[in-house]
Design an enzyme around this catalytic site. Structure first.
Site, PDB file in Angstrom:
ATOM      1  N   LYS A 124       0.868  -1.179   0.000  1.00  0.00           N
ATOM      2  CA  LYS A 124       0.000   0.000   0.000  1.00  0.00           C
ATOM      3  C   LYS A 124       0.908   1.233   0.000  1.00  0.00           C
ATOM      4  CE  LYS A 124      -3.864   2.170   2.388  1.00  0.00           C
ATOM      5  NZ  LYS A 124      -3.214   3.484   2.535  1.00  0.00           N
ATOM      6  N   VAL A 125       1.153   1.749  -1.173  1.00  0.00           N
ATOM      7  CA  VAL A 125       2.083   2.862  -1.336  1.00  0.00           C
ATOM      8  C   VAL A 125       1.532   4.086  -0.610  1.00  0.00           C
ATOM      9  CG1 VAL A 125       3.301   4.308  -2.997  1.00  0.00           C
ATOM     10  CG2 VAL A 125       2.790   1.916  -3.554  1.00  0.00           C
TER      11      VAL A 125
END
Length: 556
Positions: A124-125
């Protein structure tokens, strides 16, 4: 990008925290909600209009969740100042940006995985979400996430970012959704956290002009081809062919919770080129994009990393006074969890630090773990609307020779003296710890530091908290203390460090030494020599000597 809208979508279905609602009056609730709303507004204005973030993204997210929790407890009667930031943006998304359910723990993850098949995971950037709309192979428009339906037109900025392809080898219409991130080569999330990586990108994209150096710092991770093939494998193959290799390399098939846990830990503790704040779990297949809405879907969810900083409410401030008279403020917290540890209290280290931070009950503070083990207070995030006055101990009243009895104001230092006396630094009394001393104090059995020497087994057995067996064991431990060596007793009473000076086995000989005599021994300076003289001359210490002499302890 609208920071507050993105977060509200993300947390739309978050469960209410287990913490109870605050016990506030209506007026207090209005004041506290207004205070937090205005604090969030200040941060939002700095974030959107000045391109800076006064707090970390992690703390901001928790503050926004805190407001939502309070609004569940106290339906707001104060206008939300977020509206002052303006509308989410004029540009409609060709396909809605969905949010993400947040799965709070492994049990929730297991339940989510159990009811689904063809599972995938990706980092999850921690950046800002964007839509990239291509037509006839050319970038038509870049749109910030906004409220998921409409966003800001970022096309001009996107033209300057090398990570965003201006041309793709396809003639049809492509709609990609992804994350613009701040490049952090070799970034290890567990060590460095996210800091303000997200804010730096958001600030850059909000500027009317984007300079080349800043544009070069912005990367792109495409996490979905919204109007692409229905299957994940085909979508990833297509993204790789379009040049988005990292999308394929960092989106991995998984079968169960164990594999999800493995990749979550791997990405948390191993280098990635960007900050990340968790993992995204996805089903390979999902409904047609035309049915998507700006709300968390059923086919994707987030499992965030452990917090590196937790937002905690101050419940109380206590002042502990140690054996030497040092005053240490201890902050009592509404419990928070970091790295599987439940944290209820944290030491501020010194009275001076408490005075500088001016922490009061109701304040919200940032907590982290030093060395992954020791709770640490990093600072005040915002202050409560009501700030009760706190009376702190007078430093002049406490020193190494104060509080030999539990007189008013002396409970803390006297307890510390008992703990030292019976502990490993002192007499090493078997089976005797702070709990033992506390029971005896509560029963009024310890009017002075050595009153326990006179306690008989029968009296101990009548004391609340002690059964016959424990009373016998305790009395035997107390009786054995009389046979401890003279030097061990001196340390237990709190004799200042005596360097290389011989202590012998005669109290009177030590008491006869003046400062010059003590100063003549290695490891003792003038100041320590004066402390040693003061120790032997202090009336309370001399009274203890007489008690030990009467008890037949050698050397006294």
């Amino acid at each position: 990008m609208q920071r507050w809208i993105a977060l509200s979508l993300y947390c739309l279905t978050c469960p209410i925290l287990a913490a109870p609602c605050p016990d506030w009056s209506a007026s207090r609730a209005d004041a506290e909600l207004a205070s937090l709303q205005h604090q969030l507004k200040d941060w939002d204005l700095a974030y959107h209009r000045q391109g800076r973030s006064p707090v970390s993204d992690e703390l901001y997210d928790q503050a926004r969740e805190r407001l939502q929790d309070w609004q569940q407890c106290f339906p707001p009667r104060v206008p939300d100042p977020r509206a002052d930031l303006g509308p989410p943006g004029p540009q409609p998304h060709p396909i809605a940006h969905t949010g993400l359910h947040k799965l709070r723990d492994e049990q929730a993850v297991q339940q989510w995985l159990h009811s689904r098949s063809e599972l995938w995971i990706q980092p999850k950037v921690d950046g800002v979400a964007v839509t990239l709309h291509y037509r006839d192979g050319r970038l038509l428009r870049a749109i910030s996430r906004g409220d998921g339906q409409r966003g800001q037109d970022w096309t001009a900025q996107a033209r300057l970012i090398a990570a965003i392809p201006q041309q793709l080898p396809r003639s049809d219409e492509l709609i990609l959704q992804g994350e613009l991130y701040w490049r952090l080569p070799g970034h290890v999330q567990a060590q460095a956290g996210s800091g303000t990586a997200r804010s730096q990108v958001a600030g850059a994209m909000s500027r009317s002009q984007l300079d080349a150096a800043t544009a070069a710092q912005i990367g792109l991770f495409v996490w979905d081809w919204a109007n692409g093939p229905s299957g994940m494998t085909e979508r990833l193959q297509g993204l790789r062919a379009l040049g988005f290799a990292d999308s394929a390399e960092l989106t991995l098939a998984i079968a169960d919770l164990a594999q999800a846990r493995h990749w979550r830990q791997h990405w948390y503790r191993h280098p990635l080129p960007f900050a990340s704040d968790g993992v995204v779990l996805r089903q390979g297949s999902r409904p047609p994009a035309s049915s998507w809405a700006a709300e968390p879907p059923q086919w994707a969810a987030a499992w965030k990393y452990p917090l590196s900083q937790a937002l905690a409410e101050v419940r109380a401030v206590h002042f502990q006074i140690g054996r030497s008279g040092r005053i240490t403020p201890v902050v009592q917290l509404q419990p928070v969890r970091l790295e599987q540890r439940r944290i209820r209290r944290v030491s501020l280290g010194s009275l001076q630090r408490w005075q500088a931070l001016d922490i009061r009950p109701g304040d919200q503070v940032a907590i982290s773990l030093a060395g992954l083990t020791i709770p640490r207070l990093d600072g005040v995030v915002w202050r409560g609307a009501e700030r009760p006055a706190l009376a702190s101990p007078d430093p002049a009243a406490y020193h190494a020779l104060s509080c030999w009895q539990p007189s008013p104001g002396c409970a803390s230092q006297f307890s510390a003296r008992l703990a030292w006396l019976g502990g490993k630094q002192g007499l090493q009394l078997a089976g005797v710890g702070p709990g033992t001393w506390a029971k005896l104090q509560q029963a009024g059995k310890l009017p002075d530091l050595l009153a326990w020497l006179a306690l008989e087994e029968a009296e101990l057995a009548r004391t609340p908290g002690f059964a016959a067996t424990s009373a016998r064991t305790l009395q035997q431990s107390f009786a054995g203390a009389r046979r401890r060596p003279f030097a061990q007793w001196l340390r237990a009473l709190g004799l200042p460090a005596s360097g290389a000076a011989p202590l012998g086995n005669d109290w009177d000989a030590l008491a006869a030494r003046d400062a010059q005599a003590w100063d003549g021994f290695a490891g003792i300076g003038r100041g320590r020599a004066e402390q040693l003289v003061a120790f032997f001359q202090h009336p309370d210490v001399q009274a203890l000597r007489q008690r030990l002499q009467a008890a037949g302890v050698a050397g006294f």
